[in-house]
Design a protein around this motif. Structure first.
Motif: not given
Length: 627
Positions: A91-99
């Motif tokens: 839900a964070l605004d900014g990361p392109r993707r979560i690994v």
């Protein structure tokens, strides 16, 4: 189309391209300038979520950035916890993707933790760490044991199933790593500690041996493979000091150390042996350690005092030879007896009169060994014959050498020593110049009490004797039925058959007779009757050839005697009257019974426990319970 218009269009296109290049550079510059800020903001937002995952004083979630990707690491306590964290990160605004590299806390069986020493780059941790201990807390303990500021790469994962006092064991292993060369590895598997690597120097090797002898409480040592350090000046020396020996230098392994110590103890016959050996590598691969040690032992056996040294790839010997013939023997060993890969060094030996002149007789359950020096072959034959007449079970091993300087009365003193030693279960008689020292263990208290007074009557005039004989501890007494069963068991498989015409015991007799003698010590009321057998009717012993004696000076040769007989007539000599076969066989049976009784008495039975039984016909001898 006019050339001027074409040129104008080309210039306009070139102008557009020239304008795009600065714009592209400006965009790349802005991206590079902004990326760290974006990454830092993304990490900060992720760490704010990680801060809510505290367990054991530390968050289990760890956040790292790879460009605009957010990497989540750690071990979640359960699946629901992992899903919740990943949803919040998404839900964070900014990361392109979560690994996601988040694992789950599981039970490790076996529970294994490993630390690999990489030297300048620090330590790498792998395997499992206790979920009850925070990651940072364990890292602080490990680096504290190794050395503050040690770089650490921790790839261990939290798991359940750790042994109690895990931290104590982990720090104990970690503290050993700086004493080893890079590549060393420490492993904790449940409660078993293992360590492998090469010691950095001799002091570190000794310190490791000392430390590993005392592992933490509740833990044991598993596979320990510590290589000693490698040195260039490899040497090994054995010095004889008369009554003792000193070992110095290096050995490649603990097995080689024990072999060298055993060799030195054999040389000194129980005298003091000082161990100054250190473990180190550096012996050439072409040299077998056991062959080198055995060769040095042979040379050391030829000196009274002095030193045998392996240095620079060669073995040398110097000192006082044990007797004159030892010098050529040492030279012959250097020429013909050297092991592969070993060069011949110097032989610097001097023959000195023996001082003291020493002979020892040592009796053990396995053998009776004679060592030291004797004056001549005649004395040697006399001593060995006297010993063989007095012992039945043990072989007599001769390790004596010949040398001048024997004290007066040595042969008679040795006869007395053999007599005393034959009454002991184990012991040693040492004759040094004109004194006898007798030590050992007697089968009975009465014999031990009589020994000090008896020794003086057996020694020649001018000799002194010292006796320290103790009585053998009595065995537990058995009941009557058990004793009877013991006799039956000892005689059940015995096959005591004598050679035709012989009263000599063979090795086949010993196991059963020894078992009876041992039984008698725990059965004081035991009484047995020994019956010797006769030979089968008509049996004849194998013929023995009479040794031919050389003719003495003045004595006629056989051919001359034969010629003389032809000339002179002699009256026939009377032929003794032959005994009846029955009487001759009966006498042989009694002699055989007597030989068996003497053996049992020598082996420890008391005179009242064994008696002669009725003579037997042809077959084996027997031992039966006496009424």
């Amino acid at each position: 189309m006019p050339q001027t218009e074409t040129s104008a269009r080309a210039l306009r296109r070139a102008g557009w391209l020239a304008g795009l290049l600065p714009l592209a550079g400006l965009w790349v510059g802005v991206a590079l300038w902004a990326a760290p800020g974006i990454g830092a903001r993304v990490v900060a937002e992720g760490e704010s979520i990680a801060a809510t995952t505290f367990t054991n004083g530390e968050p289990w979630l760890r956040i790292a950035a790879r460009g605009r990707d957010l990497v989540a690491q750690g071990e979640a306590p359960d699946e629901a916890g992992r899903a919740t964290v990943l949803a919040r990160l998404a839900a964070l605004d900014g990361p392109r993707r979560i690994v996601s590299e988040i694992g789950l806390v599981e039970t490790a069986a076996p529970f294994q933790w490993a630390a690999t020493w990489t030297g300048g780059t620090g330590v790498t941790l792998e395997g499992s760490r206790p979920v009850e201990i925070g990651r940072k807390a364990l890292e602080v303990e490990v680096t504290g044991a190794i050395g503050a500021g040690t770089p650490l790469r921790d790839a261990a994962r939290a798991a359940r199933g750790a042994p109690p006092d895990f931290s104590a064991a982990a720090t104990f292993l970690a503290a050993r790593l700086p004493s080893l060369a890079p590549g060393a590895k420490a492993v904790l598997t449940d409660t078993v500690l293992s360590l492998s690597g090469e010691a950095v120097d001799l002091a570190a090797y000794d310190a490791l041996r000392t430390a590993l002898s005392r592992p933490p409480d509740g833990f044991s040592l598993g596979k320990v493979e510590i290589l000693p350090p490698r040195i260039t000046d490899y040497r090994l020396a054995l010095a004889r000091t008369g009554t003792g020996a000193v070992l110095t230098g290096y050995v490649p392994s603990e097995a080689a150390r024990q072999m060298a110590l055993a060799m030195a103890r054999t040389l000194t016959e129980g005298g003091p042996v000082e161990d100054r050996l250190q473990a180190a590598r550096g012996l050439p691969g072409s040299v077998e350690p056991q062959d080198l040690i055995a060769f040095m032992g042979k040379l050391a056996g030829l000196i009274q005092a002095g030193e045998v040294t392996y240095a620079g790839g060669a073995v040398s010997v110097k000192g006082d030879a044990i007797d004159p013939q030892a010098i050529p023997e040492a030279q012959a060993l250097q020429t013909e007896g050297r092991p592969a890969g070993v060069a011949a060094g110097t032989v610097t030996l001097a023959a000195k009169p023996l001082s003291p002149y020493r002979v020892s007789l040592r009796r053990t359950p396995e053998a009776l060994t004679v060592s030291g020096h004797l004056p001549d072959e005649e004395t040697r034959r006399r001593v060995l014959a006297a010993l063989r007449q007095r012992v039945f079970r043990e072989p007599v091993i001769d390790r004596t050498r010949l040398a001048d300087g024997a004290p007066t009365g040595l042969a008679n003193a040795l006869d007395g020593a053999a007599t005393m030693l034959s009454t002991l279960a184990t012991g040693e008689a040492v004759l040094t110049d004109r004194s006898l020292s007798l030590t050992g263990e007697s089968l009975y208290p009465e014999a031990a009490d009589r020994a000090p007074n008896r020794v003086s009557t057996l020694l020649p005039a001018g000799w002194t004797g010292e006796v320290a004989v103790s009585a053998k501890e009595a065995d537990t007494r058995r009941d009557g039925e058990s004793c009877r069963q013991g006799v039956a068991a000892a005689t059940a498989t015995a096959d005591w058959r004598f050679a035709v015409g012989s009263t000599a015991l063979t090795p086949a007799f010993y196991p059963g007779l020894d078992a009876l003698a041992a039984l008698a010590k725990t059965c004081p009321d035991l009484r047995v009757a020994v019956s010797g057998p006769a030979d089968p009717p008509g049996a004849k012993p194998p013929p023995t050839e009479e040794p031919k004696k050389p003719a003495k000076d003045g004595e006629k040769k056989p051919a001359e005697k034969k010629a003389g007989k032809a000339k002179a007539e002699k009256a026939p000599e009377p032929v003794p009257e032959a005994k009846p076969p029955e009487e001759e066989n009966s006498g042989l049976a009694r002699q055989r019974a007597q030989a068996l009784m003497e053996y049992l008495l020598q082996a420890g039975m008391r005179p009242g426990q064994v008696a002669a039984g009725p003579d037997r016909g042809a077959g084996p001898a027997t031992v039966a319970l006496a009424p």
